[in-house]
Scaffold this active site. Structure first.
Site, short mmCIF file in Angstrom:
data_model
loop_
_atom_site.label_atom_id
_atom_site.label_comp_id
_atom_site.label_asym_id
_atom_site.label_seq_id
_atom_site.Cartn_x
_atom_site.Cartn_y
_atom_site.Cartn_z
CB CYS A 136 4.92 -4.20 0.91
SG CYS A 136 5.79 -2.59 0.82
CE1 TYR A 137 0.65 1.59 4.64
CE2 TYR A 137 -0.57 -0.20 4.67
CZ TYR A 137 -0.69 1.16 5.76
OH TYR A 137 -1.13 2.17 5.93
CG HIS B 18 6.07 -6.01 -4.05
ND1 HIS B 18 4.70 -6.42 -3.70
CD2 HIS B 18 6.77 -5.01 -3.64
CE1 HIS B 18 4.71 -4.82 -3.31
NE2 HIS B 18 5.75 -4.05 -3.02
CG ASP C 13 -11.44 -8.66 -23.18
OD1 ASP C 13 -10.86 -9.07 -23.38
OD2 ASP C 13 -10.65 -7.06 -22.91
N GLY D 54 0.67 -1.65 0.27
CA GLY D 54 0.28 -0.10 0.19
C GLY D 54 1.21 1.17 -0.03
CD GLU E 146 2.94 -8.57 -4.75
OE1 GLU E 146 3.85 -9.74 -4.04
OE2 GLU E 146 2.73 -7.61 -3.94
CE LYS F 20 -7.46 -10.17 -24.35
NZ LYS F 20 -7.91 -8.81 -24.91
#
Ligand code: XMP
Length: 508
Positions: free
Chosen positions: A78-79, A165, A223, A51, A167, A364
């Site tokens: 992190c945050y 991070h 989409d 964040g 991720e 996607k």
């Protein structure tokens, strides 16, 4: 289910997506969600996202201590790690030395979270503050040259924090770390797939819409087609699809797209020819953001008119994806508006239809997988992305009918050659851009002074980052020679060698 609490990071959705990739539902909640709600939803564990800057900043989002009392395994990123440390009585300080980008850390590999990993790992950092004093019961389980606490654990309570991070793909062991948390620490099971997402969304939409009427815009792209088929499952013939020819489509699409929808998918489609109207709206406009807004506004006006013609319509469904959302809206935190994707930022505030965006949290490749589960044919699902504002943002400078026609021909040749060469599927997106400059040339002993076009082809995983495609020279040579020979008015062809960042995929 693993709950991902959003503290405003631009990576929150990416965390959820990583969890889904493991076959576990990752659901995002606001950071102040009530712990009881997570209990009711049978969350197996909680991840606190990154964040904005500092946990001590005025208005910085807090962590509800009850969430820790309730006994969930927790991973703070992190945050998320810093707010967990602060809430439990530790101290977070400005490190005086912000760390952005790649870094090396040493991990305590005897810890469950880092089991079987190499001790030294490259990770992605993005922080200014650091944990200076650990809360009671915690030990440091990761060290970097600038943070003595690059990771922390209270294994007994199953509470963990990482300063980096896991991720993002720049942390190569990140997926393993998340997997250890999800399976070994939370005990989640891999029993979720995109088919369940489809069932859940269909149910939610169906109860939200009731017996209301829905319209959706279809473009022939992945989409909007997946959105339309999903909506059709949810509300049946309460759905009408609108296909607008804005004069900015690829060559031939006005003829092919509506027919394909009707015949192959049984969708009800109203086709609206609005070529003149869009060109009029774009007259004299060269600023990319104004173009997008005008195109977006004209779209919405047409939808509203069609809706009115159909009697009472209540909802508008759109196939907005997560990367469209993140780049268009300034979230709390570091993400700034890069460009206003027309289907997100261009909506006028007076819009009278309620918006449904069933793909809003997906990337996607997840949408393609969803389309496959819904039975949409592979050829359509494999199509390269095409932006909502169409060729309008690929004709740089003023958009006129003639310039669009030139670009359509160039674009057709480029794609034909790429398909013929069998490399279409390796490329994320290939297209041409018409520049607002002319160049001198010579043709049959005559001087020419004509248009220049740029070919752009990129590889990417999710459009958030991209690299230019290394298309073999012979293919480029063939494309170039066909373009200058077959498209009148073009005498120069360039190939774009920029990656994203610092460029973007589209030129505008
Ligand atoms: P950029 O140019 O931002 O593009 O790197 C990222 C991806 O988004 C597509 N794109 C759009 N899609 N409406 C859309 O539906 C838009 O306004 C829009 N602008 C860009 C782009 O083609 C690429 O795939």
């Amino acid at each position: 289910m693993i709950a991902v609490l959003d503290f405003g990071s631009q990576y929150t959705q990416l965390i959820a997506r990583r969890i889904r990739q493991m076959g576990v539902l990752g659901e995002i909640f606001p950071c102040d969600v009530s712990p009881v709600r997570l209990k009711d939803k049978h969350a197996s564990g909680v991840i606190l996202s990154g964040g904005p800057a500092s946990v001590y900043a005025p208005g910085a989002p807090d962590l509800n201590p009850e969430l820790l009392d309730i006994g969930f395994p927790v991973l703070g990123i992190c945050y998320g790690m810093q707010i967990m440390a602060k809430t439990l009585g530790g101290v977070v300080k400005s490190s005086g030395q912000a760390e952005y980008g790649p870094a090396e850390v040493d991990l305590e590999t005897s810890e469950l979270l880092f089991r079987n990993l190499g001790r030294r790992q490259s990770v992605w950092m993005s922080h200014g503050d650091r944990v200076d004093a650990l809360p009671e019961g915690f030990t440091s389980i990761g060290f970097s040259s600038s943070s003595p606490v690059a990771a922390m654990a209270n294994a007994g309570r199953r509470w963990y924090g990482v300063q980096f991070h896991p991720e993002v793909s720049h942390t190569p062991a990140g997926m393993d770390i998340l997997r250890h948390f999800v399976f070994d620490i939370c005990g989640a099971e891999a029993d979720w797939d995109i088919g369940q997402f489809a069932d859940q969304v269909v149910q939610e939409i169906s109860s939200r819409v009731g017996d209301g009427k829905v319209i959706t815009a279809v473009s022939g792209g992945v989409d909007s087609t997946v959105t339309a088929v999903l909506m059709q499952r949810a509300v049946g013939d309460q759905l009408t699809c609108i296909f607008v020819d804005n004069g900015l489509l690829r060559e031939g699409e006005w003829e092919e797209v509506p027919a394909r929808y009707k015949e192959r998918m049984g969708l009800r489609v109203v086709a609206v020819d609005a070529r003149e109207r869009f060109l009029k709206a774009l007259e004299g406009v060269t600023d990319p953001e104004i173009k997008r807004k005008r195109i977006g506004r004209t779209f919405i006006e047409i939808f509203e008119e069609e809706a009115r013609r159909m009697g009472k319509v209540d909802f508008l469904a759109q196939g907005t994806l997560y990367p469209d959302v993140i780049e268009s809206i300034s979230q709390r935190g570091p993400s700034a508006t890069i460009k206003t994707h027309h289907n997100v930022g261009g909506l006028p505030e007076t819009m009278k239809l309620e918006l449904i965006e069933p793909l809003r949290e997906l990337f996607k490749d997840e949408v393609r997988e969803l389309g496959r589960v819904l039975g949409i044919d592979a050829e359509l699902l494999g199509r390269h992305p095409f932006p909502g504002p169409g060729l309008g943002i690929r004709v740089i400078g003023e958009v006129t009918g003639e310039r669009v026609r030139i670009l359509q021909r160039v674009d057709r040749i480029f794609l034909e050659q790429i398909r013929r060469a069998g490399i279409y599927d390796e490329i994320w997106q290939a297209f041409a851009v018409l520049l607002p400059v002319r160049a001198v040339g010579v043709m049959g002993d005559e001087r020419t002074y004509e248009e220049a076009v740029v070919l752009r082809a990129v590889t990417s995983e999710d459009a958030m980052t991209a690299d230019w495609s290394r298309i073999p020279e012979e293919i480029l040579a063939e494309v170039s020679s066909r373009i200058v020979n077959e498209v009148r008015g073009v005498n120069r062809v360039l190939y774009d060698l920029s990656s994203k960042p610092p460029a973007t995929i589209e030129w505008e």
